[in-house]
Enzyme design. Sequence first.
Site, PDB file in Angstrom:
ATOM      1  N   HIS A 157     -94.312  -1.305 -86.503  1.00 18.84           N
ATOM      2  CA  HIS A 157     -94.480  -2.762 -86.585  1.00 18.84           C
ATOM      3  C   HIS A 157     -93.244  -3.401 -87.231  1.00 18.84           C
ATOM      4  O   HIS A 157     -92.754  -4.439 -86.754  1.00 18.84           O
ATOM      5  CB  HIS A 157     -95.741  -3.067 -87.401  1.00 18.84           C
ATOM      6  CG  HIS A 157     -95.959  -4.517 -87.676  1.00 18.84           C
ATOM      7  ND1 HIS A 157     -96.805  -5.309 -86.924  1.00 18.84           N
ATOM      8  CD2 HIS A 157     -95.450  -5.330 -88.645  1.00 18.84           C
ATOM      9  CE1 HIS A 157     -96.792  -6.540 -87.408  1.00 18.84           C
ATOM     10  NE2 HIS A 157     -95.990  -6.580 -88.457  1.00 18.84           N
ATOM     11  N   GLU A 158     -92.742  -2.791 -88.297  1.00 20.37           N
ATOM     12  CA  GLU A 158     -91.553  -3.333 -88.957  1.00 20.37           C
ATOM     13  C   GLU A 158     -90.311  -3.176 -88.077  1.00 20.37           C
ATOM     14  O   GLU A 158     -89.459  -4.070 -88.030  1.00 20.37           O
ATOM     15  CB  GLU A 158     -91.353  -2.644 -90.307  1.00 20.37           C
ATOM     16  CG  GLU A 158     -92.511  -2.822 -91.280  1.00 20.37           C
ATOM     17  CD  GLU A 158     -92.845  -4.272 -91.545  1.00 20.37           C
ATOM     18  OE1 GLU A 158     -91.923  -5.100 -91.619  1.00 20.37           O
ATOM     19  OE2 GLU A 158     -94.043  -4.593 -91.662  1.00 20.37           O
ATOM     20  N   HIS A 161     -90.118  -5.968 -85.630  1.00 18.77           N
ATOM     21  CA  HIS A 161     -89.535  -7.206 -86.147  1.00 18.77           C
ATOM     22  C   HIS A 161     -88.018  -7.186 -86.010  1.00 18.77           C
ATOM     23  O   HIS A 161     -87.395  -8.206 -85.689  1.00 18.77           O
ATOM     24  CB  HIS A 161     -89.917  -7.401 -87.612  1.00 18.77           C
ATOM     25  CG  HIS A 161     -91.318  -7.878 -87.817  1.00 18.77           C
ATOM     26  ND1 HIS A 161     -91.850  -8.944 -87.127  1.00 18.77           N
ATOM     27  CD2 HIS A 161     -92.307  -7.443 -88.653  1.00 18.77           C
ATOM     28  CE1 HIS A 161     -93.101  -9.149 -87.517  1.00 18.77           C
ATOM     29  NE2 HIS A 161     -93.400  -8.248 -88.431  1.00 18.77           N
ATOM     30  N   GLU A 245     -96.185 -11.919 -85.775  1.00 18.30           N
ATOM     31  CA  GLU A 245     -97.065 -10.809 -86.124  1.00 18.30           C
ATOM     32  C   GLU A 245     -97.775 -10.267 -84.890  1.00 18.30           C
ATOM     33  O   GLU A 245     -97.869  -9.047 -84.702  1.00 18.30           O
ATOM     34  CB  GLU A 245     -98.081 -11.247 -87.185  1.00 18.30           C
ATOM     35  CG  GLU A 245     -97.474 -11.566 -88.533  1.00 18.30           C
ATOM     36  CD  GLU A 245     -96.664 -10.422 -89.101  1.00 18.30           C
ATOM     37  OE1 GLU A 245     -97.035  -9.241 -88.885  1.00 18.30           O
ATOM     38  OE2 GLU A 245     -95.646 -10.697 -89.767  1.00 18.30           O
TER      39      GLU A 245
END
Length: 363
Positions: A157-158, A161, A245
Amino acid sequence: MNLRLRICAVLGVFVAVSAAFVLAVLWAYGVLLPGFVGGTIVFLRYGTVDVDLLRLPVSWATALVVVVGFLAAQTYYGYQRVLDGTRGDTGDADHAVARTVRRLAMTADVPEPTVRVVADETESCYTVGRLTDATIVVTTGLIDSLDADELEAVLAHEIAHVANRDVTLMTVTTLFLEIADRAYHAARLARRALADPDELSSSSRIALYWFLPLVALTYVFVAPILWVFPTIADWATRTLSQSREFAADAAAARITGKPMALASALVTLAEADATPETDLRTTRTRALCIVPTDLVTGDDTTSLPAIRRPMDASRRRERVTAWLEAATPSTPVDADDSSPTHPAVDDRVRRLSELAAELEGGP
């Protein structure tokens, strides 16, 4: 509006608001206040006044240089400002988290971010970045609370980004929000001195003692102007955070091929008992985290907790399904906030569950 368009829109708003903030400060202290003081003196003496307020105290070329410098400083120092709370240098450490991030970065075809593991029981993870690099901060509490697949999904997930290129903009917008809010807070010193003088800092007391007229004029004339900037910056931060998100969740699911692992990780983080700060500057930095928790501070460490083996897939699905059935519909983690920085966790988990069903269904 897709993520790319939203990033461009927020970037445009950020540049425009930053420029307006610089010009407003220059105008307020270079034209408005001197004009008011000088005009008052002239009026009292001669009974007439002629003050030109529709100008800047510097040339437009100088103002442009100041604006560009302000934007460049935010881009450079915003990254370090957020990381100031962590101490040490474990960027080259070869532990399990760093190896996982390295592998995920190769899969996503992005430059490998630096990894910092902070010795803190808070279950938190966030990414900060600038144009040239990024850093993922993970706590030992997060590592200890997740199994191997969940930890990989959170790190993916990071990485998403970084791949989506929203991390730099989020970093600088949160810094600008802090700058704008501090400027507005300082401009209201006169009001704070009347309302709660015992809470003033030593520097505030010195400013009142030596510059009382300027403090009073700043509150009357400058504070109303500066009020709008934290409001706009806050809106921009929230607008981008909500969309990014969902996009990072979907990208992480594609990178790992395990959307249910991220779903169960979000369930674990949502169940963590945490009471975030309510201060605006602290609250908005929560937008950098995978779920809205306060940014952790402390020493970096290479001593990691043991990472648990992955949960059985059927048990994971049962846990997520049971949590969704029990969850209050569309309740954000920061539900006390009228405009939260993150989408509701149950919305994110439900989307990931639907994505998992699509992947299992095949073409």
